[in-house]
Design an enzyme around this catalytic site. Structure first.
Site, PDB file in Angstrom:
ATOM      1  N   ASP A   1      84.610  65.627   8.467  1.00  0.00           N
ATOM      2  CA  ASP A   1      85.360  64.680   9.305  1.00  0.00           C
ATOM      3  C   ASP A   1      84.736  63.310   9.059  1.00  0.00           C
ATOM      4  O   ASP A   1      83.652  63.017   9.558  1.00  0.00           O
ATOM      5  CB  ASP A   1      85.238  65.092  10.776  1.00  0.00           C
ATOM      6  CG  ASP A   1      85.805  64.039  11.734  1.00  0.00           C
ATOM      7  OD1 ASP A   1      86.456  63.083  11.278  1.00  0.00           O
ATOM      8  OD2 ASP A   1      85.579  64.177  12.956  1.00  0.00           O
TER       9      ASP A   1
ATOM     10  N   LYS B   1      86.573  52.834   7.074  1.00  0.00           N
ATOM     11  CA  LYS B   1      87.769  53.681   7.033  1.00  0.00           C
ATOM     12  C   LYS B   1      89.040  52.867   7.287  1.00  0.00           C
ATOM     13  O   LYS B   1      90.118  53.234   6.829  1.00  0.00           O
ATOM     14  CB  LYS B   1      87.627  54.781   8.096  1.00  0.00           C
ATOM     15  CG  LYS B   1      88.730  55.815   8.084  1.00  0.00           C
ATOM     16  CD  LYS B   1      88.417  56.921   9.066  1.00  0.00           C
ATOM     17  CE  LYS B   1      89.548  57.928   9.169  1.00  0.00           C
ATOM     18  NZ  LYS B   1      89.184  59.030  10.097  1.00  0.00           N
TER      19      LYS B   1
ATOM     20  N   GLU C   1      94.029  65.026  10.916  1.00  0.00           N
ATOM     21  CA  GLU C   1      93.098  65.219  12.037  1.00  0.00           C
ATOM     22  C   GLU C   1      93.736  65.966  13.219  1.00  0.00           C
ATOM     23  O   GLU C   1      93.113  66.884  13.763  1.00  0.00           O
ATOM     24  CB  GLU C   1      92.532  63.856  12.470  1.00  0.00           C
ATOM     25  CG  GLU C   1      91.548  63.313  11.430  1.00  0.00           C
ATOM     26  CD  GLU C   1      91.274  61.827  11.546  1.00  0.00           C
ATOM     27  OE1 GLU C   1      91.738  61.200  12.512  1.00  0.00           O
ATOM     28  OE2 GLU C   1      90.583  61.300  10.654  1.00  0.00           O
TER      29      GLU C   1
ATOM     30  N   ASP D   1      94.391  61.718  20.921  1.00  0.00           N
ATOM     31  CA  ASP D   1      93.084  61.353  20.371  1.00  0.00           C
ATOM     32  C   ASP D   1      92.734  59.956  20.854  1.00  0.00           C
ATOM     33  O   ASP D   1      93.302  58.971  20.387  1.00  0.00           O
ATOM     34  CB  ASP D   1      93.144  61.430  18.841  1.00  0.00           C
ATOM     35  CG  ASP D   1      91.791  61.131  18.184  1.00  0.00           C
ATOM     36  OD1 ASP D   1      90.883  60.629  18.870  1.00  0.00           O
ATOM     37  OD2 ASP D   1      91.663  61.391  16.979  1.00  0.00           O
TER      38      ASP D   1
END
Ligand SMILES: *[C@@H]1O[C@H](CO)[C@@H](O)[C@H](O)[C@H]1NC(C)=O
Ligand SMILES: *[C@@H]1O[C@H](CO)[C@@H](O)[C@H](O)[C@H]1NC(C)=O
Ligand SMILES: *[C@@H]1O[C@H](CO)[C@@H](O)[C@H](O)[C@H]1NC(C)=O
Ligand SMILES: *[C@@H]1O[C@H](CO)[C@@H](O)[C@H](O)[C@H]1NC(C)=O
Ligand SMILES: CC(=O)N[C@H]1CO[C@H](CO)[C@@H](O)[C@@H]1O
Length: 432
Positions: A37, A100, A203, A225
């Site tokens: 992850d 990211k 994810e 999330d």
């Protein structure tokens, strides 16, 4: 001569027998594929143990199951994770975080300039792609995928050390909204770290798998999330045992940092009321921020916390002690309007998926901020049922990726290799 051949033969026979008998006493098979992850703020690595059927999230020497997504450059070394975080204050211009957000993306010129303004490090434009400019005793540019590779390499080494075997294969998760190029560059980051990527999974799908939802009869799964800075809501549909992402929405300016900021503003104002002066010294602000962050975390489990912070304010030598009781009710009031914003993307994905809220079979919570009791309450009141919360929301994604890694490694009873149907035509709705 004949004797020699006979003895060679018996050695071979002995070896063969030893191998055969040994099989029954062999240690359990070792995982062959890592689950990774690579998060915006934290990264984790997990494996599926075929012997026990359990996922293990691998910890470092100090028992920490996540490493911060930071890479710091000095004249002689490249540091990743906690070591990089330790250097962030002293070496801010060479300590890269949030990489990211830049990986595999082509920016319009102005968008990239706008993005780069908020960082202490220099972001440069290489034909629409972001690169980070590092200046130690020489100056050079590094790519977002290089930053990713250093984090992945760190996790690969942690896993290899823990399992005592070399591993060069992995499954990695990416946000559902990542396009093909962002996925490709994430794979490239892993390749740079010496890892072959067997599969890239979304994810939210990974989080659903962490709850075992691939094994039970469910049709519609909603994944919320809520991390440090962003909210992502995904509606998954299970079709023939595989997950398909039906709709996505989110708010890329809503997360734990915003909730902390509200509490910080309140506390700063209380300092002014009590001591007649607004805290402005860098060190005071730093101490207050740490105290606010700790208080926020404690309010998840306690109805109130006592904040105690020694402050300089103005006086050079003497410190005053700021002390204040903060209740959970106060924290919820300060953030009431922000917490309510969580429902907008949830309503959007239901509308886009043409579902009523009653049609959602399971609700999965991911990200540290979903620990906040009021947020759980808002979600459960909206759906009229409890969300699934038994897995640590910071480790739900890595847990699911490790399960997919176990499947890819062949250590799964089902003869399947994938748990996800790609959906290339989906767009994410953003509120913010
Ligand atoms: C930078 O510093 C390191 C260590 O002090 C040294 O090994 C390296 O040669 C230096 N590089 C340059 C370009 O000066
Ligand atoms: C810059 O990007 C464009 C399109 O993304 C591409 O056609 C062009 O070849 C690139 N130029 C260089 C110098 O890489
Ligand atoms: C991504 O990688 C695949 C396989 O290497 C390649 O076929 C595809 O063109 C790449 N796509 C993009 C957008 O870079
Ligand atoms: C909150 O919890 C941490 C440990 O989890 C502790 O060190 C701290 O003192 C607690 N109290 C406050 C007021 O933050
Ligand atoms: C509220 C709750 O815990 N719901 C579900 C979580 O996920 C499992 C599937 O693994 C369900 O059985 C629970 O009912």
């Amino acid at each position: 001569m004949a004797g020699e051949i006979a003895s060679v033969g018996s050695v071979i026979l002995a070896l063969f027998l030893a191998g055969y008998l040994g099989q029954q006493y062999l240690p359990p098979p070792v995982p062959k594929v890592l689950g990774l992850d690579l998060g915006t703020t934290f990264c984790s690595v997990g494996v599926f143990h075929p012997g026990t059927g359990e996922v293990e999230v691998i910890a470092d020497n100090e028992g920490r199951q996540s490493i911060p997504s930071l890479v710091s450059f000095t004249a002689t070394e490249v540091h990743a994770g906690h070591e990089a975080q330790d250097l962030a204050d002293s070496n801010p211009q060479n300590t890269i975080y949030d990489a990211k957000r830049f990986i595999g993306k082509v920016f319009e010129r102005d968008a990239l300039i706008q993005e780069s303004g908020r960082y202490p490090f220099q972001v440069v434009n290489n034909n629409g792609s972001a690169e980070f400019l590092i200046t130690t005793n020489r100056t050079f540019a590094v790519t977002p995928e290089f930053i990713g590779s250093r984090l992945l390499l760190k996790m690969k080494k942690m896993a290899e050390k823990h399992l005592a075997v070399p591993i060069d294969k992995a499954v990695i998760s990416v946000p559902a909204e990542f396009d093909e190029m962002q996925r490709n560059y994430t794979v490239r980051a892993a390749n740079l770290a010496g890892l072959e990527i067997l599969r890239v999974i979304n994810e939210p799908t990974a989080a659903a798998m962490a709850y075992g939802l691939h094994k039970v009869e469910v049709f519609n799964v909603l994944v919320v999330d809520l991390g440090g800075g962003t909210l992502d809501v995904s509606l998954l549909n299970k079709q023939g045992g595989m997950f398909l992402t039906r709709a996505m929405a989110g708010n890329n300016k809503l997360g734990g940092q915003d909730f902390s900021q509200r509490l910080f503003q309140y506390v700063a104002e209380r300092v002014r009321q009590r001591h007649g002066i607004q805290p402005t010294l860098k060190e005071d602000i730093h101490q207050l921020r740490l105290a606010v962050e700790a208080a926020k975390l404690n309010l998840t489990s306690k109805p109130s916390v006592e904040v105690r912070v020694p402050l300089h304010l103005q006086t050079e030598e003497e410190k005053v002690v700021f002390q204040e009781l903060i209740t959970r009710d106060l924290f919820e009031d300060l953030n009431a309007d922000l917490f309510k914003k969580i429902l907008a993307p949830i309503e959007t994905v239901l509308a886009e998926g043409r579902l009523n809220k009653e049609d959602v079979d399971e609700i999965v919570l991911v990200g540290g901020s979903t620990r906040i009791p009021r947020i759980r309450q808002i979600i459960s009141e909206f759906f009229g049922k409890e969300p699934n919360t038994s897995v640590d929301p910071d480790l739900a994604v890595v847990t699911g990726v490790a399960i997919q890694a176990g499947i890819m490694g062949g250590s799964w009873p089902l003869q399947v290799s994938a748990m996800e149907i790609p959906n290339r035509h989906l767009r994410k709705t953003n509120f913010s």
